[in-house]
Design an enzyme around this catalytic site. Sequence first.
Site, PDB file in Angstrom:
ATOM      1  N   CYS A  41      18.960 -22.694  -2.283  1.00 23.88           N
ATOM      2  CA  CYS A  41      17.989 -22.772  -3.374  1.00 23.88           C
ATOM      3  C   CYS A  41      18.058 -21.549  -4.277  1.00 23.88           C
ATOM      4  O   CYS A  41      17.389 -21.502  -5.303  1.00 23.88           O
ATOM      5  CB  CYS A  41      16.580 -22.931  -2.819  1.00 23.88           C
ATOM      6  SG  CYS A  41      15.946 -21.442  -2.042  1.00 23.88           S
TER       7      CYS A  41
ATOM      8  N   LYS B 205      36.611  -4.789  35.136  1.00 25.31           N
ATOM      9  CA  LYS B 205      36.050  -5.793  34.229  1.00 25.31           C
ATOM     10  C   LYS B 205      36.873  -7.073  34.244  1.00 25.31           C
ATOM     11  O   LYS B 205      38.092  -7.020  34.121  1.00 25.31           O
ATOM     12  CB  LYS B 205      36.028  -5.238  32.797  1.00 25.31           C
ATOM     13  CG  LYS B 205      34.984  -4.141  32.573  1.00 25.31           C
ATOM     14  CD  LYS B 205      33.611  -4.750  32.414  1.00 25.31           C
ATOM     15  CE  LYS B 205      32.545  -3.708  32.180  1.00 25.31           C
ATOM     16  NZ  LYS B 205      32.206  -3.439  30.826  1.00 25.31           N
TER      17      LYS B 205
ATOM     18  N   CYS C  93      13.161 -25.301  -0.932  1.00 31.60           N
ATOM     19  CA  CYS C  93      14.494 -25.109  -0.388  1.00 31.60           C
ATOM     20  C   CYS C  93      14.872 -26.356   0.414  1.00 31.60           C
ATOM     21  O   CYS C  93      14.220 -26.689   1.406  1.00 31.60           O
ATOM     22  CB  CYS C  93      14.465 -23.874   0.504  1.00 31.60           C
ATOM     23  SG  CYS C  93      16.066 -23.437   1.178  1.00 31.60           S
TER      24      CYS C  93
ATOM     25  N   LEU D  75      29.211   3.526  34.810  1.00 38.38           N
ATOM     26  CA  LEU D  75      30.379   3.379  35.682  1.00 38.38           C
ATOM     27  C   LEU D  75      31.647   3.519  34.854  1.00 38.38           C
ATOM     28  O   LEU D  75      31.692   3.102  33.703  1.00 38.38           O
ATOM     29  CB  LEU D  75      30.386   1.994  36.340  1.00 38.38           C
ATOM     30  CG  LEU D  75      29.308   1.688  37.375  1.00 38.38           C
ATOM     31  CD1 LEU D  75      29.319   0.203  37.712  1.00 38.38           C
ATOM     32  CD2 LEU D  75      29.519   2.509  38.638  1.00 38.38           C
TER      33      LEU D  75
ATOM     34  N   LYS E  88      29.560  -7.329  39.614  1.00 37.92           N
ATOM     35  CA  LYS E  88      28.843  -6.560  38.603  1.00 37.92           C
ATOM     36  C   LYS E  88      27.967  -7.540  37.847  1.00 37.92           C
ATOM     37  O   LYS E  88      28.452  -8.362  37.076  1.00 37.92           O
ATOM     38  CB  LYS E  88      29.841  -5.882  37.660  1.00 37.92           C
ATOM     39  CG  LYS E  88      29.198  -4.910  36.692  1.00 37.92           C
ATOM     40  CD  LYS E  88      30.260  -4.040  36.032  1.00 37.92           C
ATOM     41  CE  LYS E  88      29.662  -2.931  35.211  1.00 37.92           C
ATOM     42  NZ  LYS E  88      28.951  -3.397  34.021  1.00 37.92           N
TER      43      LYS E  88
ATOM     44  N   CYS F  97      14.905 -17.258   4.072  1.00 35.09           N
ATOM     45  CA  CYS F  97      14.644 -17.762   2.734  1.00 35.09           C
ATOM     46  C   CYS F  97      13.149 -18.048   2.670  1.00 35.09           C
ATOM     47  O   CYS F  97      12.641 -18.852   3.446  1.00 35.09           O
ATOM     48  CB  CYS F  97      15.428 -19.047   2.476  1.00 35.09           C
ATOM     49  SG  CYS F  97      14.837 -19.882   0.984  1.00 35.09           S
TER      50      CYS F  97
ATOM     51  N   CYS G 214      19.526 -17.251  -1.182  1.00 36.14           N
ATOM     52  CA  CYS G 214      19.670 -18.438  -0.345  1.00 36.14           C
ATOM     53  C   CYS G 214      20.795 -19.313  -0.898  1.00 36.14           C
ATOM     54  O   CYS G 214      20.807 -19.625  -2.076  1.00 36.14           O
ATOM     55  CB  CYS G 214      18.354 -19.207  -0.324  1.00 36.14           C
ATOM     56  SG  CYS G 214      18.468 -20.758   0.551  1.00 36.14           S
TER      57      CYS G 214
ATOM     58  N   ASP H 242      25.432  -8.964  35.237  1.00 31.12           N
ATOM     59  CA  ASP H 242      25.276  -8.619  33.832  1.00 31.12           C
ATOM     60  C   ASP H 242      23.830  -8.844  33.392  1.00 31.12           C
ATOM     61  O   ASP H 242      23.430  -9.950  33.083  1.00 31.12           O
ATOM     62  CB  ASP H 242      26.234  -9.494  33.012  1.00 31.12           C
ATOM     63  CG  ASP H 242      26.508  -8.891  31.662  1.00 31.12           C
ATOM     64  OD1 ASP H 242      26.103  -7.736  31.429  1.00 31.12           O
ATOM     65  OD2 ASP H 242      27.105  -9.583  30.828  1.00 31.12           O
TER      66      ASP H 242
ATOM     67  N   TYR I 167      21.451  -3.227  44.469  1.00 31.83           N
ATOM     68  CA  TYR I 167      22.771  -2.815  44.940  1.00 31.83           C
ATOM     69  C   TYR I 167      22.902  -1.346  45.332  1.00 31.83           C
ATOM     70  O   TYR I 167      23.965  -0.912  45.742  1.00 31.83           O
ATOM     71  CB  TYR I 167      23.841  -3.140  43.898  1.00 31.83           C
ATOM     72  CG  TYR I 167      23.513  -2.658  42.497  1.00 31.83           C
ATOM     73  CD1 TYR I 167      23.525  -1.307  42.192  1.00 31.83           C
ATOM     74  CD2 TYR I 167      23.193  -3.560  41.499  1.00 31.83           C
ATOM     75  CE1 TYR I 167      23.214  -0.864  40.929  1.00 31.83           C
ATOM     76  CE2 TYR I 167      22.886  -3.117  40.220  1.00 31.83           C
ATOM     77  CZ  TYR I 167      22.900  -1.777  39.940  1.00 31.83           C
ATOM     78  OH  TYR I 167      22.586  -1.340  38.697  1.00 31.83           O
TER      79      TYR I 167
ATOM     80  N   PHE J  53       0.430 -23.203  47.965  1.00 32.32           N
ATOM     81  CA  PHE J  53       0.538 -21.802  47.583  1.00 32.32           C
ATOM     82  C   PHE J  53      -0.517 -21.455  46.527  1.00 32.32           C
ATOM     83  O   PHE J  53      -1.227 -20.463  46.632  1.00 32.32           O
ATOM     84  CB  PHE J  53       1.944 -21.504  47.048  1.00 32.32           C
ATOM     85  CG  PHE J  53       2.163 -20.064  46.702  1.00 32.32           C
ATOM     86  CD1 PHE J  53       2.623 -19.170  47.661  1.00 32.32           C
ATOM     87  CD2 PHE J  53       1.890 -19.582  45.423  1.00 32.32           C
ATOM     88  CE1 PHE J  53       2.813 -17.831  47.352  1.00 32.32           C
ATOM     89  CE2 PHE J  53       2.066 -18.251  45.105  1.00 32.32           C
ATOM     90  CZ  PHE J  53       2.532 -17.368  46.076  1.00 32.32           C
TER      91      PHE J  53
ATOM     92  N   TYR K 205       1.724 -26.382  45.680  1.00 35.06           N
ATOM     93  CA  TYR K 205       0.309 -26.659  45.538  1.00 35.06           C
ATOM     94  C   TYR K 205      -0.491 -25.849  46.546  1.00 35.06           C
ATOM     95  O   TYR K 205      -1.453 -25.168  46.197  1.00 35.06           O
ATOM     96  CB  TYR K 205       0.061 -28.156  45.708  1.00 35.06           C
ATOM     97  CG  TYR K 205      -1.385 -28.510  45.541  1.00 35.06           C
ATOM     98  CD1 TYR K 205      -2.004 -28.365  44.302  1.00 35.06           C
ATOM     99  CD2 TYR K 205      -2.146 -28.945  46.624  1.00 35.06           C
ATOM    100  CE1 TYR K 205      -3.345 -28.657  44.147  1.00 35.06           C
ATOM    101  CE2 TYR K 205      -3.482 -29.240  46.473  1.00 35.06           C
ATOM    102  CZ  TYR K 205      -4.082 -29.097  45.234  1.00 35.06           C
ATOM    103  OH  TYR K 205      -5.402 -29.372  45.080  1.00 35.06           O
TER     104      TYR K 205
ATOM    105  N   GLU L  12      31.421  -5.389  45.214  1.00 33.20           N
ATOM    106  CA  GLU L  12      30.240  -6.162  44.853  1.00 33.20           C
ATOM    107  C   GLU L  12      30.481  -6.743  43.478  1.00 33.20           C
ATOM    108  O   GLU L  12      31.291  -6.215  42.724  1.00 33.20           O
ATOM    109  CB  GLU L  12      29.003  -5.249  44.761  1.00 33.20           C
ATOM    110  CG  GLU L  12      28.600  -4.626  46.059  1.00 33.20           C
ATOM    111  CD  GLU L  12      27.733  -3.386  45.825  1.00 33.20           C
ATOM    112  OE1 GLU L  12      26.863  -3.420  44.929  1.00 33.20           O
ATOM    113  OE2 GLU L  12      27.953  -2.394  46.521  1.00 33.20           O
TER     114      GLU L  12
HETATM  115  P1  AMP Z   1      28.171   0.097  32.301  1.00 33.80           P
HETATM  116  O1  AMP Z   1      26.825  -0.242  31.719  1.00 33.80           O
HETATM  117  O2  AMP Z   1      29.263  -0.803  31.804  1.00 33.80           O
HETATM  118  O3  AMP Z   1      28.474   1.552  32.271  1.00 33.80           O
HETATM  119  O4  AMP Z   1      28.088  -0.292  33.833  1.00 33.80           O
HETATM  120  C1  AMP Z   1      27.176   0.351  34.672  1.00 33.80           C
HETATM  121  C2  AMP Z   1      26.078  -0.590  35.007  1.00 33.80           C
HETATM  122  O5  AMP Z   1      26.535  -1.691  35.763  1.00 33.80           O
HETATM  123  C3  AMP Z   1      25.070   0.030  35.884  1.00 33.80           C
HETATM  124  O6  AMP Z   1      24.149   0.776  35.159  1.00 33.80           O
HETATM  125  C4  AMP Z   1      24.407  -1.177  36.500  1.00 33.80           C
HETATM  126  O7  AMP Z   1      23.303  -1.557  35.703  1.00 33.80           O
HETATM  127  C5  AMP Z   1      25.414  -2.290  36.372  1.00 33.80           C
HETATM  128  N1  AMP Z   1      25.756  -2.926  37.644  1.00 33.80           N
HETATM  129  C6  AMP Z   1      25.774  -4.264  37.825  1.00 33.80           C
HETATM  130  N2  AMP Z   1      26.112  -4.595  39.066  1.00 33.80           N
HETATM  131  C7  AMP Z   1      26.307  -3.442  39.743  1.00 33.80           C
HETATM  132  C8  AMP Z   1      26.654  -3.134  41.097  1.00 33.80           C
HETATM  133  N3  AMP Z   1      26.898  -4.099  42.002  1.00 33.80           N
HETATM  134  N4  AMP Z   1      26.750  -1.831  41.426  1.00 33.80           N
HETATM  135  C9  AMP Z   1      26.515  -0.857  40.511  1.00 33.80           C
HETATM  136  N5  AMP Z   1      26.179  -1.084  39.239  1.00 33.80           N
HETATM  137  C10 AMP Z   1      26.073  -2.367  38.834  1.00 33.80           C
HETATM  138 ZN    ZN Z   2      16.377 -21.429   0.301  1.00 32.00          ZN
END
Ligand code: AMP
Ligand code: ZN
Length: 665
Positions: A405, A308, A426, A81, A112, A420, A402, A114, A221, A34, A32, A110
């Site tokens: 229907c 991976k 339907c 990568l 990775k 649809c 569909c 997603d 990163y 803030f 608040y 580190e």
């Molecule tokens: P790929 O898309 O499978 O070729 O993997 C490469 C992507 O992994 C990079 O473009 C980054 O976006 C992502 N990524 C996620 N975490 C990391 C990290 N700790 N260091 C480097 N790349 C990372």
């Molecule tokens: Zn339908």
Amino acid sequence: MSIEQQINELREELRQHNYNYYVLDAPTISDYEFDVKLKELQALEAKYPEYYDANSPTLRVGGQITKNFETIVHEHRMYSLDNSYSKEDLLDWETRIKKLVDGEVQYTCELKYDGASISLTYENGELIKAVTRGDGIQGDNVTNNIKTIKSVPLKLKGDYPPKFDIRGEIVLPHEGFIKMNEERIAAGEEPYANPRNTASGSLKLQDSAEVAKRPLECLLYNITGNNLGIETQFQSLEKARAWGFKVPEVSKLTNSIEEVLEFVNHWDVERHNLPYETDGVVIKVNNLQQQEELGFTSKAPRWAMAYKFKAEQVATRLNEITYQVGRTGAITPVANLVPVQLAGTVVKRASLHNADQIAKLDIREGDEVYVEKGGEIIPKIVGVNFTNRPEDSIPTVYASNCPECGAPLERKEGEAQHYCPNDNGCLPQIAGRIQHFISRKAMDIEGLGGETVTLLVKEGLIKSYADLYMLTKEEVIPLERMAEKSAENLINGIEKSKEIPFERVLFALGIRYVGETVAKKLVRHYKTIDALMAATEEDLVNVDEIGIKIAESVIEFFAVQEHQELISRLRVYGVQLEIGAEQLANQTDTLQGLTFVVSGVFHRVSRNELKKLIEDNGGKVSSSISSKTSYLVAGDKMGPSKLEKANKLGIELLTEDAFLTKIGL
Ligand code: AMP
Ligand code: ZN
């Protein structure tokens, strides 16, 4: 103090609070307070536009519209990568490295993350631009959208170099993702498939205010640039942290591939406890001098390797592809599988998403398919074992009509989903709308369930929710599994729903994007359905938290003749289409800007009444305690974990009496 000084001080202060909250996770003032400061700054900036700053904290809330995202060539290419899947792969990599560089090699590990990769450019400590990876050579300028992500610093602290790029990943944490999907489902929309696509889709939204609403985070990163005075990758992570970036603490410096594998094995299990999705470990040669010697292949750095994690996967037979029709007419293809055990549950069905997905993987009935449970809640099919494909296998032809229907399916330009179009003929669409209408959070009609609705529609007794109010006991009794008593209950339940307050009626109508919360907002503002129906798009977007998408959908809904007729009929039957006199009289702004969590058992009012009192008085009810919580209203037998969390965050407790006194009761 001059106006300029005042503005600058406010900016500085807000910046620090943003950092405390979003990067350190340790706020020192309430939301608040803030908001009050932010509004103060907004007012000053509006009055004195000469002190405009492209990186002011006020830009965090968004509002900038990007029609076309400008293409920008990356000054330093964004590589992908190389992947590895085993200890042997990593040892091979180490052998290649040792041939190219001298001396000991250390590795940083580190996670990775997603999400969607992003490159941020800073000059003299200010964010200049944010560009998506694109094809690695050029990407899209998404600066306006990125500025709304609160963990991205707009101005840096400490001894940062004058110019550099920093790379990272925009991710959508699980909790936020699940919440977004709950809201979508409640509003009759298809849920998003997974956090990664939702994160990357968010970066390309045209309205940055929409982006601001999404709980995105930016994890960094990699620092790129010239003369940075940094010697190792590990050091660069520490520096980035010190300049104000969000860099997860998980990273580790290791001396051998053995240690790397320990890190991998540990996080392969532990990662499930992280708030966001990860799909592997990235291993980097720590010494930047060595990195430079190693250089790049045409695709990826030689000094880094992704390992991976294995997604949990099994193979099973696909018996049949069927198609489901949702209440909005969206078609979902479903894989019916020979039941199989996967990650602790038995999987019988998996979503096939849409026609493109089936074609892309060439999935056919009779195939042995690989089913995977990744971050998604619903398992998905990731491939086909072609060696086991039956000889008489035939390519899948996507449904053209569909399944319910028979209407020819339609697909809108640019959309993946088939629809649809026969909304009024339907069965699952008709029944789905009525089922939504009677559901607990909408009209909550006792004595009437989803199956009975389908039966009533099939028997031709009802075609819309308005028809419910014309049903008679005599009509209902002959139905399967109906008796005198249950028929009576049903009719009584319908009758009683005429008392349900307008905000729930509005939710029950099933307007796309109008979920429970939006319905409440609209009713609080417009008070009657007539006023709401008379509102223009412009009026609507001026209501707090109502965006263009909702506004358009509301306008569209009421423009349909049949919907207008439904509303007229509901009015004739006596359904509430305006805010009750009592509710109106009870509405105040006493609790404006405050967020409450309610827990335990109460005596003078019920829990639901309590929540309603909070909302009627302008407050917000939230289900979980966070630093955003203003008060915890504590009843008897409150959960100990809630109490503990509240104590830890220093959140004030209110007894039932204290709360009621606060609102003058
Ligand atoms: P790929 O898309 O499978 O070729 O993997 C490469 C992507 O992994 C990079 O473009 C980054 O976006 C992502 N990524 C996620 N975490 C990391 C990290 N700790 N260091 C480097 N790349 C990372
Ligand atoms: Zn339908």
